[in-house]
Design a protein around this motif. Sequence first.
Motif, mmCIF file in Angstrom:
data_model
loop_
_atom_site.group_PDB
_atom_site.id
_atom_site.type_symbol
_atom_site.label_atom_id
_atom_site.label_comp_id
_atom_site.label_asym_id
_atom_site.label_seq_id
_atom_site.Cartn_x
_atom_site.Cartn_y
_atom_site.Cartn_z
ATOM 1 N N ARG A 262 -18.890 -33.125 21.016
ATOM 2 C CA ARG A 262 -18.427 -31.429 20.702
ATOM 3 C C ARG A 262 -16.691 -31.096 20.595
ATOM 4 O O ARG A 262 -16.374 -30.608 19.969
ATOM 5 N N ASP A 263 -15.894 -31.913 21.415
ATOM 6 C CA ASP A 263 -14.556 -31.987 21.285
ATOM 7 C C ASP A 263 -14.092 -32.246 19.439
ATOM 8 O O ASP A 263 -13.291 -31.581 19.127
ATOM 9 N N ILE A 264 -14.867 -32.911 19.081
ATOM 10 C CA ILE A 264 -14.356 -33.202 17.780
ATOM 11 C C ILE A 264 -14.537 -32.447 16.629
ATOM 12 O O ILE A 264 -14.334 -31.768 15.667
ATOM 13 N N ARG A 265 -16.623 -32.197 17.171
ATOM 14 C CA ARG A 265 -17.387 -31.416 16.382
ATOM 15 C C ARG A 265 -16.099 -29.567 16.073
ATOM 16 O O ARG A 265 -15.825 -28.734 14.779
ATOM 17 N N THR A 266 -15.738 -28.850 17.360
ATOM 18 C CA THR A 266 -15.062 -27.921 17.507
ATOM 19 C C THR A 266 -13.542 -28.030 17.061
ATOM 20 O O THR A 266 -13.042 -26.985 15.825
ATOM 21 N N ALA A 267 -13.259 -29.286 16.857
ATOM 22 C CA ALA A 267 -11.652 -29.883 16.082
ATOM 23 C C ALA A 267 -11.560 -29.660 14.497
ATOM 24 O O ALA A 267 -10.425 -28.994 13.857
ATOM 25 N N ASN A 268 -12.983 -29.603 14.383
ATOM 26 C CA ASN A 268 -13.170 -29.840 12.487
ATOM 27 C C ASN A 268 -13.372 -28.553 12.148
ATOM 28 O O ASN A 268 -12.949 -27.957 10.921
ATOM 29 N N ARG A 269 -13.900 -27.732 12.929
ATOM 30 C CA ARG A 269 -14.654 -26.110 12.789
ATOM 31 C C ARG A 269 -13.301 -25.566 13.102
ATOM 32 O O ARG A 269 -13.227 -25.039 11.524
ATOM 33 N N TYR A 270 -12.133 -25.422 13.891
ATOM 34 C CA TYR A 270 -10.915 -25.061 13.615
ATOM 35 C C TYR A 270 -9.729 -25.292 12.717
ATOM 36 O O TYR A 270 -9.314 -24.812 11.704
ATOM 37 N N GLU A 271 -9.954 -26.905 12.358
ATOM 38 C CA GLU A 271 -9.332 -27.263 10.580
ATOM 39 C C GLU A 271 -10.273 -26.447 9.443
ATOM 40 O O GLU A 271 -9.334 -25.973 8.792
ATOM 41 N N VAL A 272 -11.310 -26.336 9.630
ATOM 42 C CA VAL A 272 -11.941 -25.830 8.188
ATOM 43 C C VAL A 272 -11.699 -23.988 7.921
ATOM 44 O O VAL A 272 -11.134 -23.969 7.286
ATOM 45 N N LEU A 273 -11.559 -23.750 9.537
ATOM 46 C CA LEU A 273 -11.444 -22.065 9.139
ATOM 47 C C LEU A 273 -10.011 -22.135 8.744
ATOM 48 O O LEU A 273 -9.546 -20.861 8.419
ATOM 49 N N ARG A 274 -9.027 -22.754 9.651
ATOM 50 C CA ARG A 274 -7.618 -22.676 9.231
ATOM 51 C C ARG A 274 -7.106 -23.175 7.636
ATOM 52 O O ARG A 274 -6.557 -21.502 6.904
ATOM 53 N N GLN A 275 -7.811 -23.542 7.201
ATOM 54 C CA GLN A 275 -7.732 -23.893 6.155
ATOM 55 C C GLN A 275 -8.548 -22.999 4.616
ATOM 56 O O GLN A 275 -7.791 -22.646 4.196
ATOM 57 N N ILE A 276 -9.401 -22.314 5.343
ATOM 58 C CA ILE A 276 -9.834 -21.397 5.069
ATOM 59 C C ILE A 276 -9.206 -19.466 4.868
ATOM 60 O O ILE A 276 -8.736 -19.195 3.561
ATOM 61 N N THR B 282 -9.267 -31.112 3.944
ATOM 62 C CA THR B 282 -9.668 -31.862 5.393
ATOM 63 C C THR B 282 -9.938 -32.544 5.817
ATOM 64 O O THR B 282 -9.524 -33.945 7.134
ATOM 65 N N GLY B 283 -10.258 -33.707 4.411
ATOM 66 C CA GLY B 283 -10.636 -34.967 4.949
ATOM 67 C C GLY B 283 -12.051 -35.396 4.815
ATOM 68 O O GLY B 283 -12.465 -36.514 5.880
ATOM 69 N N LEU B 284 -13.309 -34.133 5.171
ATOM 70 C CA LEU B 284 -14.431 -34.416 6.068
ATOM 71 C C LEU B 284 -15.214 -34.502 5.262
ATOM 72 O O LEU B 284 -14.739 -34.081 3.700
ATOM 73 N N SER B 285 -16.963 -34.846 5.248
ATOM 74 C CA SER B 285 -17.580 -35.144 4.148
ATOM 75 C C SER B 285 -18.160 -33.414 3.846
ATOM 76 O O SER B 285 -17.586 -31.876 4.366
#
Length: 143
Positions: free
Chosen positions: A10-24, A39-42
């Motif tokens: 859950r922590d990782i998913r939340t951090a990834n969501r914030y990173e995607v939003l920051r990039q947007i 982001t380096g995410l799939s």
Amino acid sequence: MGTPVKRTSRDIRTANRYEVLRQIIAASPTSRQELAAATGLSLATVATLVGELLDLRMITEVGFEDSAGGRPRGLVAVNTTGGALIGVDIAETYVHVELFDLGLNVLARAEEDVRPGESLPEQVVGHVATAVGSVVAQAGVEG
């Protein structure tokens, strides 16, 4: 060395969501493919996170761009009315607060003077709370 902090999925998913939003926010409008590269995410993970941000109305679909041989890529951008951010600057003599929309446009500002001797955490937090209340009221956003 200290004990490593355990991160849940859950922590990782939340951090990834914030990173995607920051990039947007940084590169609006952008495609899911560009977000995956940045982001380096799939691409599958990015597509899922973009779907969540769309459901939360924090971002919006804004059209398409041609791809290099395939179907056009969907573009997403920040929905400036989809939320608000608050920035707090705490200094020795003041507390400065600004409220932004998701496009990082300033909606309201407030400043509280901090008098000499008002350095206890509860005093500083009181100034922050007053300034936050002021910008929320000025901008008319929901708490």
